[in-house]
Enzyme design. Structure first.
Site, PDB file in Angstrom:
ATOM      1  N   ARG A  34      -5.064  -4.503   4.015  1.00 36.25           N
ATOM      2  CA  ARG A  34      -5.154  -3.166   4.620  1.00 36.25           C
ATOM      3  C   ARG A  34      -4.182  -2.201   3.943  1.00 36.25           C
ATOM      4  NH1 ARG A  34      -8.891  -3.642   8.265  1.00 36.25           N
ATOM      5  NH2 ARG A  34      -9.048  -5.620   9.399  1.00 36.25           N
ATOM      6  N   ASP A  35      -4.683  -0.978   3.681  1.00 40.46           N
ATOM      7  CA  ASP A  35      -3.840   0.064   3.096  1.00 40.46           C
ATOM      8  C   ASP A  35      -2.747   0.423   4.096  1.00 40.46           C
ATOM      9  OD1 ASP A  35      -4.395   2.347   0.632  1.00 40.46           O
ATOM     10  OD2 ASP A  35      -2.955   2.840   2.214  1.00 40.46           O
ATOM     11  N   ILE A  36      -1.530   0.605   3.578  1.00 40.75           N
ATOM     12  CA  ILE A  36      -0.382   0.897   4.437  1.00 40.75           C
ATOM     13  C   ILE A  36      -0.471   2.309   5.028  1.00 40.75           C
ATOM     14  CG2 ILE A  36       1.204   1.874   2.709  1.00 40.75           C
ATOM     15  CD1 ILE A  36       3.320  -0.122   3.790  1.00 40.75           C
ATOM     16  N   ASN A  92      -9.720   5.268  -7.821  1.00 42.73           N
ATOM     17  CA  ASN A  92      -8.979   6.362  -8.431  1.00 42.73           C
ATOM     18  C   ASN A  92      -8.466   5.850  -9.775  1.00 42.73           C
ATOM     19  OD1 ASN A  92      -9.327   7.944  -6.125  1.00 42.73           O
ATOM     20  ND2 ASN A  92      -7.465   7.138  -5.163  1.00 42.73           N
ATOM     21  N   VAL A 101      -0.798   3.575  -8.035  1.00 42.16           N
ATOM     22  CA  VAL A 101      -0.416   2.177  -8.304  1.00 42.16           C
ATOM     23  C   VAL A 101      -1.281   1.712  -9.478  1.00 42.16           C
ATOM     24  CG1 VAL A 101      -0.281  -0.163  -7.405  1.00 42.16           C
ATOM     25  CG2 VAL A 101       0.206   1.772  -5.888  1.00 42.16           C
ATOM     26  N   HIS A 105      -7.484  -1.389  -8.392  1.00 36.85           N
ATOM     27  CA  HIS A 105      -7.794  -1.612  -6.973  1.00 36.85           C
ATOM     28  C   HIS A 105      -8.967  -0.744  -6.553  1.00 36.85           C
ATOM     29  CE1 HIS A 105      -4.729   1.566  -7.187  1.00 36.85           C
ATOM     30  NE2 HIS A 105      -5.334   2.124  -6.142  1.00 36.85           N
ATOM     31  N   HIS A 107     -10.602   1.075  -3.264  1.00 36.66           N
ATOM     32  CA  HIS A 107     -10.424   1.491  -1.871  1.00 36.66           C
ATOM     33  C   HIS A 107     -11.769   1.286  -1.177  1.00 36.66           C
ATOM     34  CE1 HIS A 107      -6.653   4.005  -2.338  1.00 36.66           C
ATOM     35  NE2 HIS A 107      -7.070   3.996  -3.592  1.00 36.66           N
TER      36      HIS A 107
HETATM   37  P1  AMP Z   1      -4.034   4.935  -5.421  1.00 32.90           P
HETATM   38  O1  AMP Z   1      -3.326   6.203  -5.002  1.00 32.90           O
HETATM   39  O2  AMP Z   1      -5.498   5.061  -5.635  1.00 32.90           O
HETATM   40  O3  AMP Z   1      -3.312   4.291  -6.596  1.00 32.90           O
HETATM   41  O4  AMP Z   1      -3.901   3.936  -4.187  1.00 32.90           O
HETATM   42  C1  AMP Z   1      -2.739   3.244  -3.877  1.00 32.90           C
HETATM   43  C2  AMP Z   1      -2.814   2.923  -2.421  1.00 32.90           C
HETATM   44  O5  AMP Z   1      -1.862   1.909  -2.155  1.00 32.90           O
HETATM   45  C3  AMP Z   1      -2.477   4.095  -1.485  1.00 32.90           C
HETATM   46  O6  AMP Z   1      -3.600   4.349  -0.648  1.00 32.90           O
HETATM   47  C4  AMP Z   1      -1.275   3.592  -0.696  1.00 32.90           C
HETATM   48  O7  AMP Z   1      -1.293   3.990   0.655  1.00 32.90           O
HETATM   49  C5  AMP Z   1      -1.402   2.091  -0.839  1.00 32.90           C
HETATM   50  N1  AMP Z   1      -0.167   1.334  -0.712  1.00 32.90           N
HETATM   51  C6  AMP Z   1       1.020   1.603  -1.282  1.00 32.90           C
HETATM   52  N2  AMP Z   1       1.921   0.652  -0.967  1.00 32.90           N
HETATM   53  C7  AMP Z   1       1.267  -0.257  -0.194  1.00 32.90           C
HETATM   54  C8  AMP Z   1       1.652  -1.477   0.448  1.00 32.90           C
HETATM   55  N3  AMP Z   1       2.900  -1.984   0.350  1.00 32.90           N
HETATM   56  N4  AMP Z   1       0.733  -2.138   1.177  1.00 32.90           N
HETATM   57  C9  AMP Z   1      -0.534  -1.638   1.297  1.00 32.90           C
HETATM   58  N5  AMP Z   1      -0.949  -0.512   0.708  1.00 32.90           N
HETATM   59  C10 AMP Z   1      -0.059   0.180  -0.025  1.00 32.90           C
END
Ligand code: AMP
Ligand code: ZN
Length: 119
Positions: A34-36, A92, A101, A105, A107
């Site tokens: 799950r996204d944080i 993204n 990140v 990944h 979404h």
């Molecule tokens: P992006 O901006 O497409 O690179 O997506 C990165 C996603 O990672 C964002 O939606 C963040 O909310 C999510 N995220 C960052 N740190 C964590 C974490 N520790 N656990 C879960 N999701 C995270």
């Protein structure tokens, strides 16, 4: 080597368990958690266990694992009961598109109406 965990990569640390996450599905090649900072009632990230910086790099070097990411996304969508209502899978790619990140990944977003085009 690109497939080894990168010491400074947050999502590699989730794969190894060094950073906690709410994991909803794990396969031989992928992890879904799950996204944080969820942007929808269901907001799950699906990542390959191998480190590649984005989905295009993953597809180039590991096409089967890129497909596995999509398969896992579909399985989690079914687990979350999103098949009838619909859902979105977003990659993204690049900072200009909002990637923060740099470990590939997907979404998986669902559980509410989703506008098109995305912002
Ligand atoms: P992006 O901006 O497409 O690179 O997506 C990165 C996603 O990672 C964002 O939606 C963040 O909310 C999510 N995220 C960052 N740190 C964590 C974490 N520790 N656990 C879960 N999701 C995270
Ligand atoms: Zn990584």
């Amino acid at each position: 080597m690109a497939t080894e965990a990168q010491a400074d990569c947050l999502f590699c640390k989730i794969v190894t368990g060094d950073v906690p996450a709410t994991i909803v599905r794990e396969t031989e090649t992928t992890v879904a958690f799950r996204d944080i900072n969820p942007q929808a009632p269901t907001h799950v990230l699906v990542i390959p266990k191998v480190h590649r910086p984005d989905i295009a790099a993953l597809a180039a070097s590991h096409p089967q694992i890129a497909a596995d990411v999509l398969t896992t996304a579909g399985e989690v969508a079914a687990m979350e009961d999103l098949v009838d209502s619909g859902y979105r899978v977003v990659f993204n790619t690049g900072s200009g598109a909002g990637q923060t990140v740099f470990h590939a990944h997907a979404h998986l977003l669902g559980g509410r109406g989703l506008n098109w085009p995305p912002g």
